[in-house]
Scaffold this motif. Structure first.
Motif, PDB file in Angstrom:
ATOM      1  N   TYR A  17       0.877  -1.216  -0.037  1.00 16.43           N
ATOM      2  CA  TYR A  17      -0.040  -0.019  -0.100  1.00 16.43           C
ATOM      3  C   TYR A  17       0.857   1.166  -0.039  1.00 16.43           C
ATOM      4  O   TYR A  17       1.633   1.181   0.676  1.00 16.43           O
TER       5      TYR A  17
ATOM      6  N   GLY B 268      -3.691   3.488   5.535  1.00 16.48           N
ATOM      7  CA  GLY B 268      -4.022   2.090   4.773  1.00 16.48           C
ATOM      8  C   GLY B 268      -4.903   1.028   5.847  1.00 16.48           C
ATOM      9  O   GLY B 268      -5.748   0.298   5.601  1.00 16.48           O
TER      10      GLY B 268
ATOM     11  N   LEU C  77      -5.896  -3.002  -1.882  1.00 14.68           N
ATOM     12  CA  LEU C  77      -6.235  -2.834  -0.453  1.00 14.68           C
ATOM     13  C   LEU C  77      -7.920  -3.314  -0.316  1.00 14.68           C
ATOM     14  O   LEU C  77      -7.936  -4.334   0.401  1.00 14.68           O
TER      15      LEU C  77
END
Length: 302
Positions: free
Chosen positions: A23, A81, A33
């Motif tokens: 990410y 993330g 993701l």
């Protein structure tokens, strides 16, 4: 396929091999993701959100504060993330992994101890027309575990009518691709389309073809081996609807065309005829650049 037959915020859990996702806030990694969160949920596995950072110049900065600011920025990226992954999959145990180093090297090390790796087709940087970044080639080419590459416009893993397409050619990596595709189909309650392309050996040396080659027998034997391989997986996964296609044509175009409306295209890292010096087989390289859906790349079992 042609016929031929670091600082981690907690451990993933003893005995549990996680799903690892790279990410970096790029559009591709955002889609990766989403895919990885769904993959972890379906498999009942932890999810590790991985971000790599490094000083991008040969000469190190003298001011330590510069490195500290870079690391603080990287920390904010991986934390963002991780927070997003927890929103996407509230029942999944989500961890973060921040490591110093080049993205491909960091991801390869992380995926070595994972069930599956997921990353975007290109990260931050590069030029706008770039279809596939270096990490999206290096990681699938060298990984010992399957890796899914998701483009910035990748299909959502949780779409209402999923379909898996897999290209096989009898190679060890192709066999693992077949197994991976059936397992993905089971997890998603999706049908599988298994594609094998036949390139006629009799046509490889001009109009007269190769001498002493029984072209019909070659094709019949290859098709029989293909049907047998599919049959074995069908027996192991009786609930998975299967359609198999043994087609004459160029493998690159055939598998990409077959995957036009697929949720996922699954291919081995190298097929029959690939030399050890190439990073990925030509079909897989073409698919990474041109397929409209995410592409899973499987290595042979070690």
């Amino acid at each position: 396929m042609s016929a031929g037959f670091g600082t981690e915020a907690g451990a993933a859990g003893a005995g549990e091999r996680p799903v690892v996702v790279g990410y970096d806030e790029s559009p591709g990694s955002e889609q990766a993701l989403r895919w990885a969160a769904e993959e972890a949920r379906l498999r009942g596995l932890p999810l590790v959100v991985c971000h790599a950072w490094h000083w991008p110049y040969t000469r190190r900065p003298v001011d330590k504060e510069v490195l500290a600011r870079l690391e603080a920025t990287a920390t904010a990226v991986v934390e963002g993330g991780t927070h997003r992954a927890r929103e996407l999959a509230p029942t999944v145990n989500v961890r973060s992994l921040l490591a110093k180093g080049v993205a491909s090297a960091v991801l390869l090390q992380a995926v070595r101890n994972a069930e599956l790796g997921v990353l975007g087709s290109r990260g931050q940087g590069g030029f706008e027309e770039l279809r596939v970044g270096s990490a999206a080639v290096q990681v699938p080419a060298h990984s010992v575990e399957p890796v899914i590459v998701v483009g910035p416009d990748g299909v959502s893993a949780g779409e209402s009518r999923p379909r898996i397409v897999v290209g096989v050619d009898g190679s060890p990596a192709g066999q693992r691709a077949l197994e991976f595709a059936f397992e993905e189909a089971r997890l998603r309650a999706a049908p599988v389309t298994v594609v094998c392309c036949w390139e006629d050996a009799g046509d490889l040396s001009g109009q007269d073809g190769l001498p002493f080659v029984d072209r019909r027998a070659l094709r019949a034997n290859a098709e029989a081996s293909f049907r047998n391989a599919v049959s074995q997986l069908t027996c192991r996964y009786p609930a998975v609807p299967v359609m198999s296609e043994f087609i004459a044509g160029r493998p690159e175009r055939t598998v990409i065309d077959a995957a036009q409306e697929a949720t996922l295209l699954v291919l081995g890292s190298r097929g029959v005829g690939s030399t050890p010096s190439v990073l990925l087989g030509r079909v897989t390289q073409t698919a990474l650049a041109e397929a409209v859906c995410p592409v899973a790349v499987t290595p042979p079992r070690t």
